[in-house]
Every structure is written in structure tokens, then in C-alpha cells.
Write an enzyme that holds these catalytic residues in place. Sequence first.
Site, PDB file in Angstrom:
ATOM      1  N   SER A 129       0.850  -1.192   0.000  1.00 49.57           N
ATOM      2  CA  SER A 129       0.000   0.000   0.000  1.00 49.57           C
ATOM      3  C   SER A 129       0.886   1.243   0.000  1.00 49.57           C
ATOM      4  CB  SER A 129      -0.895   0.030   1.241  1.00 49.57           C
ATOM      5  OG  SER A 129      -1.610   1.248   1.329  1.00 49.57           O
ATOM      6  N   TYR A 142      -1.936  -0.243  10.137  1.00 54.73           N
ATOM      7  CA  TYR A 142      -1.990  -0.634   8.726  1.00 54.73           C
ATOM      8  C   TYR A 142      -0.726  -0.193   7.998  1.00 54.73           C
ATOM      9  CZ  TYR A 142      -3.810  -1.216   3.976  1.00 54.73           C
ATOM     10  OH  TYR A 142      -3.998  -1.603   2.668  1.00 54.73           O
TER      11      TYR A 142
END
Length: 267
Positions: A129, A142
Site C-alpha cells: 500500500s 496498517y
Amino acid sequence: MAKVVLITGGSSGIGKSIGEYLTDKGFTVYGTSRFPEKYTDSKFPIIKLDVTQTASISECVSELISKTGQIDVLVNNAGIGITGPLEEIPMEEMKRNFETNLFGPINMINAVLPYMRTQKSGQILNITSIAGYMGLPFRGVYSASKGALELITESYRMELKAFNITMSNIAPGDFATNIAAGRYHAPLLEDSPYKVAYGTTLNLMDSHVDSGKNPLLMAQVIHKIITSKNPKIHYKVGAFLQKFSVVLKRILPDLWYEKLLSRFYNI
């Protein structure tokens, strides 16, 4: 003979788009899901897999090999989101996120490596990501799990070079998928000192996903990487500003970059 591709989390979102696109391009594609019985209308076969369970990983890879006799490409796509103030996220949820986003991919990689070494070839693509390139407010866990996978990939690449096995990261920005629905949200507590800032950030994140890019773009990039003679280590896919944010982090002083992010998230 067509290359055999295994995509974790291939039943929906980005994974499904990658699987359908590669199937149309002539690859032999298998996806995975914890509940494959739900996807009887899938364009490609779905194998049962829970990436947090090593026994499930072994069974999945064994089933694939028994069906095809080979595995040429592994796409580590399965992952989960998590949001919340770091002070308030339960530790068990932090660990669960790392089990899925980091240790799951590592265990998948290690499960397919013996077969790829026997074949003297193989390719592993890790979906990370853009958030993994920076510590984002209320997305710290995350960011950390995806950032760790980015670095692990760099180490693996050097260790696997002698076996003709390549590995790359593909870091997407926001895409129009159902990831927000499966994300763990720390509760927005009435008496939390983070209530206003966290609430604002949650709304902003959801709006970004809703207006995100078409997952087909990720599928096209994956296809390009698989068919490349010399795949790169890192790829970033998404809106210009999201990709440019990584460049800015590299060139701006730390405090300037922190102010930029704070202003973006209105905190």
C-alpha cells in the site's frame, strides 16, 4: 504451457479483477477465499485458504500443485484494513492485522518457494500500500504492517536471486473496492480525546475509497509485471497525488512532511 497464478484473496475487489484479467490473457488462475463455496460463479477456481493458519496454507498449496503440477506466480493480495487511535486499538486487533498483512504473506511465500526452486523459476508479487511508505494518523497499524512487507520483500529478493525467483511490491493507493466494509474500526468513543480528529479522518478515508480508481488498473499493472523480463522492486499504482506523496516524503524535511499530512487530515 500457460503459467499458473495463485492469487490470495481472489474472490473480490482487486484480487478478483487481477484474476479475471489474467484469465482473459490466457493464464491458468486460481484464487483463494476462506469461504470458496460462496463463489461458485467465479471466472476462475477458488481454493479454500486462511492466510493466518499455516495448516490451511499447506493444504492450499498442496491442492494447487496436485491440480496443476506447478506454480509460476504467487500474488499475495489478501489483507485487511484497520483504523483507530494507537492508544485505543486493542492489542489483539493489532496482532491480527499483522498476522494477515505480514506473517500470512511470509508463510505463503515460504510454502511456494520449494516448488519454485525445483522449477528453477518463479515470481512473487506482494500487494502492499502507498500507506506503507508513511505513518498515517489513525492508520498507524496498517501503515506499519504494509511497510514491513515492503522491506521484507527487499530482503527476500537478494536471498532468492540465485534461484531465479523474483519478487516485487505493488503499492496501490485508494481503489473502489469493499475494503472499508471489512476493515476493523476502533470504536468512536464519546469520551475519547481523539473523537473529533478520528471521526474526521474516518469520513475522509471512506470518501477516498468511494472515489478510488478502478481495480482494473491494478490488474493491468500486474499483467505488465508478470510479462516483464526485468521486473522492478517497487511499483506504485493510483492517483497522481497519492504516488507523489511518496516522492515528497523522500525530498521534504521530516517536520514539513508531517505538517503536510496533518493539514491534509485536518488534525
